[in-house]
Design an enzyme around this catalytic site. Structure first.
Site, mmCIF file in Angstrom:
data_model
loop_
_atom_site.group_PDB
_atom_site.id
_atom_site.type_symbol
_atom_site.label_atom_id
_atom_site.label_comp_id
_atom_site.label_asym_id
_atom_site.label_seq_id
_atom_site.Cartn_x
_atom_site.Cartn_y
_atom_site.Cartn_z
ATOM 1 N N HIS A 91 0.791 -1.230 0.000
ATOM 2 C CA HIS A 91 0.000 0.000 0.000
ATOM 3 C C HIS A 91 0.820 1.275 0.000
ATOM 4 O O HIS A 91 0.260 2.362 0.082
ATOM 5 C CB HIS A 91 -0.920 0.040 1.211
ATOM 6 C CG HIS A 91 -2.113 -0.856 1.075
ATOM 7 N ND1 HIS A 91 -3.286 -0.448 0.491
ATOM 8 C CD2 HIS A 91 -2.293 -2.141 1.423
ATOM 9 C CE1 HIS A 91 -4.145 -1.443 0.507
ATOM 10 N NE2 HIS A 91 -3.569 -2.486 1.061
ATOM 11 N N LYS A 120 -8.691 13.751 4.806
ATOM 12 C CA LYS A 120 -7.854 12.547 4.736
ATOM 13 C C LYS A 120 -6.944 12.585 5.947
ATOM 14 O O LYS A 120 -6.886 13.610 6.628
ATOM 15 C CB LYS A 120 -7.033 12.521 3.450
ATOM 16 C CG LYS A 120 -6.318 13.849 3.145
ATOM 17 C CD LYS A 120 -5.623 13.855 1.788
ATOM 18 C CE LYS A 120 -6.544 13.961 0.622
ATOM 19 N NZ LYS A 120 -6.559 12.803 -0.250
ATOM 20 N N ARG A 121 -6.241 11.510 6.242
ATOM 21 C CA ARG A 121 -5.304 11.549 7.362
ATOM 22 C C ARG A 121 -4.304 12.686 7.158
ATOM 23 O O ARG A 121 -4.000 13.061 6.030
ATOM 24 C CB ARG A 121 -4.548 10.233 7.489
ATOM 25 C CG ARG A 121 -5.348 9.136 8.135
ATOM 26 C CD ARG A 121 -4.561 7.855 8.147
ATOM 27 N NE ARG A 121 -4.047 7.575 6.819
ATOM 28 C CZ ARG A 121 -2.751 7.534 6.497
ATOM 29 N NH1 ARG A 121 -1.819 7.739 7.410
ATOM 30 N NH2 ARG A 121 -2.377 7.273 5.272
ATOM 31 N N LYS A 137 0.847 14.175 1.992
ATOM 32 C CA LYS A 137 -0.461 14.560 1.436
ATOM 33 C C LYS A 137 -0.570 16.080 1.258
ATOM 34 O O LYS A 137 -1.481 16.586 0.617
ATOM 35 C CB LYS A 137 -1.594 14.050 2.325
ATOM 36 C CG LYS A 137 -1.735 12.518 2.328
ATOM 37 C CD LYS A 137 -2.865 12.070 3.234
ATOM 38 C CE LYS A 137 -3.037 10.562 3.316
ATOM 39 N NZ LYS A 137 -3.881 10.011 2.240
ATOM 40 N N THR A 164 -8.545 6.930 -2.189
ATOM 41 C CA THR A 164 -9.902 6.510 -2.523
ATOM 42 C C THR A 164 -10.890 7.646 -2.311
ATOM 43 O O THR A 164 -11.964 7.644 -2.909
ATOM 44 C CB THR A 164 -10.361 5.291 -1.693
ATOM 45 O OG1 THR A 164 -10.097 5.551 -0.314
ATOM 46 C CG2 THR A 164 -9.669 4.037 -2.137
ATOM 47 N N LYS A 167 -14.500 8.997 -4.283
ATOM 48 C CA LYS A 167 -15.792 9.342 -3.661
ATOM 49 C C LYS A 167 -16.239 10.742 -4.081
ATOM 50 O O LYS A 167 -17.418 10.981 -4.368
ATOM 51 C CB LYS A 167 -15.678 9.300 -2.136
ATOM 52 C CG LYS A 167 -15.227 7.972 -1.551
ATOM 53 C CD LYS A 167 -14.837 8.144 -0.066
ATOM 54 C CE LYS A 167 -14.040 6.972 0.451
ATOM 55 N NZ LYS A 167 -13.371 7.274 1.735
HETATM 56 C C1 LIG Z 1 -12.093 7.300 2.074
HETATM 57 C C2 LIG Z 1 -11.622 7.612 3.437
HETATM 58 C C3 LIG Z 1 -10.259 7.792 3.696
HETATM 59 C C4 LIG Z 1 -9.211 7.722 2.602
HETATM 60 O O1 LIG Z 1 -8.971 9.027 2.120
HETATM 61 P P1 LIG Z 1 -7.765 9.351 1.127
HETATM 62 O O2 LIG Z 1 -8.000 10.767 0.756
HETATM 63 O O3 LIG Z 1 -7.891 8.447 -0.033
HETATM 64 O O4 LIG Z 1 -6.517 9.157 1.892
HETATM 65 C C5 LIG Z 1 -9.861 8.104 4.976
HETATM 66 N N1 LIG Z 1 -10.756 8.222 5.971
HETATM 67 C C6 LIG Z 1 -12.081 8.066 5.773
HETATM 68 C C7 LIG Z 1 -13.008 8.220 6.917
HETATM 69 C C8 LIG Z 1 -12.556 7.755 4.500
HETATM 70 O O5 LIG Z 1 -13.872 7.579 4.303
#
Ligand SMILES: *Cc1c(COP(=O)(O)O)cnc(C)c1O
Length: 798
Positions: A349, A536-537, A542, A644, A648
């Site tokens: 990953h 995101k985290r 990032k 991901t 979304k």
């Molecule tokens: C989809 C999702 C992530 C992943 O986010 P990225 O921007 O792809 O790192 C992290 N936390 C939650 C709660 C999510 O729904």
């Protein structure tokens, strides 16, 4: 399933009466939720039993997905939707005068994950059930999951996430009869047994009881129920006396207390290793037991079982599998090895080397003495094989498992498995040509790509019901079952009425988020502003900080020129920082102080607002993402394996503002250059800097007045209350040469943001871009991703 509204109402009232001895008007929302869950359980239980019976009778091959994280979020609506009774239940509740939303909101997020990794694992569980493949999850039943984030005085504070609450997990079933024992520590001696085989004798080891709790994974309207098995730890009855104190018992409970315990101390590291081994060993033991019940030979287990290693946390699996096959079941090493390699597969990953787990050999030997011996044996044989095949010392040293007193878990997973996959096209290419290149030379046939995906049902039908309704109006409801029908929306890209309708849907979602912002922060925001979102985290790669640099520039511009012509912007952040990650926590503090400064400055005339929404999780994502106009995907090219949330956002009609990284590239390929805003260095430009070693952030800072001014605002009092954090950021950018090239990408990012501003002014054009994104988003359904895993890696049948 077939159910009428009247039958549901009867079932619901009866259950409430029998279980809680009350009637609807007296019940609290939590009691109503618990009752509804019980009713739903009764509906799916027969399907669950059937499923297990069928799989056993037909001796179907099953894949087991081992993951340290699962992040499903709330299960109520998903379960109802997948059973095909969501609307019916909502109507029934309306008739009973119960507020469905209120009941729904009493469910705690099942948050046994941190971010993308866990969300992907949860998505795969849903998609496995939906596609009908026999794929089960295997993980840990954490008492507190990650942590609940509070922002106090601008700082992240971590509180325990008591997700069981008073109800417990209403979906799980304890399976006492499937409990197994897991052994840790002690000494191990090899002794000859009666058949003349060496067998291990354990002394002074600690024996724990692993008890599984099964959580049903219901497929979308197909009567399939799969299993997510989560392990909890207990003290075996016969060893109770060894734990006379509360503290000694608590030390055991700690094994399943939280996800990612602090590993800055040796004890913390040990606890993580125990967690990983505990869930892996328990899972593999029951898998072998179940397989043997079919009366088939153990050396052929790979014909009926696949074990998938999601990231390196369960990567001890091949060694533990070898231990079980050889020590416990008496297989010869060679046939055990063949079976192991054919059973195991691994997903990588990340290319960030700090995330490829390594264990200190001494620690490993202490906690898992027998597994350690087996790893040494695997390593010795591997090195001997390479030597015989004539590989040079470099390759051997790069790929071997045990070196410099460390055990390299990714190496074990690659050597002892038959498949290694990356999670987006670019990521897999980087694995082959850079991170894992020596392995690629050894085993080109093992490498493959599986671009991540998302559960479209959760992000449209559940999170964005108005959007779903709008889609129904245009192309009918077939897309709800077959997401690829979304492509049909492309026919309407020039239909003004359709575009207006989708625009309005987005405005409504923005309105809902605006109410939440008002409730939680007290500030009003206008839905005429561009909602610009990065959730995101929090991680340096990032580049939330690049977003911050741009906000500071806008702020300074507006202070210079309050009449600056710009579409108002609302910047929205959501992010948890790892508790020990100092830099990330400083960025959170800075965002909060910057938000306070900006949101309270009336001279900005409402053109700029900044919000950091606390405790980002799946439920909050369901509120935020459908309300976004702009999706910030601005990682340094090459660093984000896939992402991901980018998918979304795309699916709910946001325009992606992105670097050419991870799956952003594949999003761009789908929507075309005109329907995405790309900026910054690509991976080749980044690698060229690494090669030439020619990046000097200080030169940019010295020579560029805008950059200079923006960076200085971290340390010159422009943003109040950030003395030490501002200094830390300044040092990272200037003294430590800006590891993620923010300053180099800055101007390109600012221009991209100006382009966003220009595009948004043309409402029709924006709506057209947005609809194009929705129409093309079906490419990223996790139903397809998991079908590729099932067919190409695990070789499952539906
Ligand atoms: C989809 C999702 C992530 C992943 O986010 P990225 O921007 O792809 O790192 C992290 N936390 C939650 C709660 C999510 O729904």
């Amino acid at each position: 399933m077939t159910l009428t509204k009247d039958q549901f109402i009867r079932d619901f009232k009866d259950t409430l009466h029998e279980e809680q001895l009350i009637k609807v008007p007296q019940a609290t929302p939590a009691e109503l939720f618990a009752t509804l869950a019980k009713v739903i359980r009764k509906y799916y239980t027969p399907m669950w039993l059937d499923r297990n019976r069928n799989l056993t009778e037909n001796k179907e091959k099953i894949a087991y997905y081992f993951s340290i994280e699962f992040l499903p979020g709330r299960m109520l609506e998903t379960n109802l939707l997948n059973l095909g009774i969501l609307d019916l239940v909502k109507e029934g509740f309306a008739e009973l005068d119960i507020d469905f939303e209120e009941v729904k909101n009493t469910e705690h997020d099942m948050a046994l994950g941190n971010g993308g990794l866990g969300r992907l694992a949860a998505a795969f569980m849903d998609s496995l059930a939906t596609t009908g493949y026999p794929g089960f999850g295997n993980g840990l039943r954490y008492r507190y999951g990650l942590f609940k984030q509070k922002i106090i005085d601008g700082y992240q504070v971590e509180l325990p996430d008591d997700w069981f609450g008073t109800l417990g997990n209403v979906w799980e079933i304890r399976k006492d009869h499937d409990a197994v024992e897991v052994r840790l520590f002690g000494d191990v001696y090899l002794e000859m047994n009666e058949e003349g085989n060496l067998t291990p004798n354990y002394h002074n080891s600690q024996v724990l009881r692993a008890v599984p709790y099964d959580v049903p994974q219901i497929g979308f309207q197909n009567d399939v129920v799969n299993n997510l098995r989560l392990w909890d730890v207990e003290i075996p009855e016969e060893y109770e006396a060894d734990y006379p104190t509360v503290a000694s018992r608590r030390a055991i409970e700690d094994i399943t207390a939280i996800l990612y315990p602090d590993d800055s101390t040796l004890e913390g590291k040990q606890l993580r290793l125990i967690q990983e081994y505990f869930m892996t060993s328990a899972g593999l033991q029951t898998i072998i037991q179940n397989y043997l019940k079919q009366g088939l030979p153990l050396e052929a287990i790979y014909e009926k079982v696949s074990v998938h290693i999601n990231d390196t946390h369960p990567a001890v699996a091949p060694a533990e599998f070898m231990r079980l096959l050889v020590d416990e079941y008496g297989l010869e090493w060679d046939s055990a090895w063949t079976a192991t390699v054919k059973t195991m597969s691994y997903t990588n990953h990340t290319i960030l080397s700090e995330a490829l787990e390594k264990w200190d050999a001494e620690l490993f030997k202490k906690v898992l003495p027998r597994v350690y011996q087996i790893i040494l044996e695997i390593d010795n044989r591997f090195v001997a094989d390479l030597g015989r095949a004539g590989y040079d010392a470099d390759v051997v040293n790069y790929t071997r498992i045990v070196k410099d007193d460390q055990i390299h878990m990714a190496n074990l997973a690659i050597i002892a498995g038959h498949s290694v996959n990356g999670v987006a096209k670019l990521h897999t290419e980087l694995l082959k040509e850079d991170t894992l290149r020596s392995f690629y030379r050894l085993y080109p046939e093992k490498f493959n790509n599986k671009t991540n995906g998302i559960v479209q049902r959760r992000w449209t039908q559940i999170a964005a019901p108005e959007l779903s309704g709008a889609i129904d109006q245009v192309i009918g409801t077939g897309w709800r079952k077959d997401i690829h029908e979304l492509e049909g929306l492309t026919t309407y890209l020039d239909d003004k009425e359709v575009l207006d309708n989708f625009y309005q849907v987005k405005q409504d979602a923005k309105g809902r988020l605006a109410s939440y912002i008002k409730e939680t922060t007290g500030f009003d925001v206008s839905t005429d502003a561009i909602f610009d979102v990065q959730v995101k985290r929090l991680h340096a790669y990032k580049r939330q900080l690049l977003n911050v640099l741009h906000i500071i520039k806008l702020y300074l511009d507006l202070k210079d020129n309050p009449d600056k012509d710009m579409i108002p912007r609302v910047f929205i952040f959501g992010a948890k920082a790892a508790p020990g990650y100092h830099f990330a926590k400083s960025v959170i503090k800075i965002i909060n102080e910057l938000a306070k400064l900006i949101n309270n400055d009336d001279s900005l005339q409402g053109k700029l607002k900044v919000f950091f929404l606390e405790n980002y999780n799946v439920s909050l994502a369901e509120l935020i993402i459908p309300a976004a106009d702009v999706s910030e995907q601005i990682s340094l090219a090459s660093k984000e394996a896939s992402g991901t949330s980018n998918m979304k956002f795309m699916m709910t009609g946001a325009i992606t503002l992105a670097t050419l990284d991870g799956a952003n590239i594949e999003i761009k390929d789908e929507v075309g250059d005109d329907n995405i805003v790309i900026f910054g260095m690509d991976k080749d430009a980044v690698y060229a800097h690494y090669q030439a070693n020619d990046y000097h952030s200080r030169d940019l800072y010295e020579s560029d007045a805008t950059i200079h001014r923006v960076v200085d605002s971290f340390v010159n009092g422009t943003i109040p209350n950030i003395q030490s954090e501002g200094m830390e950021i300044y040092e990272a950018l200037i003294q430590h040469n800006d590891e993620y090239f923010l300053l180099e990408d800055f101007h390109s990012y600012v221009q991209a943001q100006e382009k966003v501003d220009a595009l948004y002014r043309d409402k029709d054009k924006w709506a057209r871009m947005s609809l194009n994104n929705i129409a093309k988003s079906h490419k990223f359904t996790s139903d397809d991703t998991i079908s590729q895993y099932a067919e190409e890696i695990w070789e499952l049948k539906k």
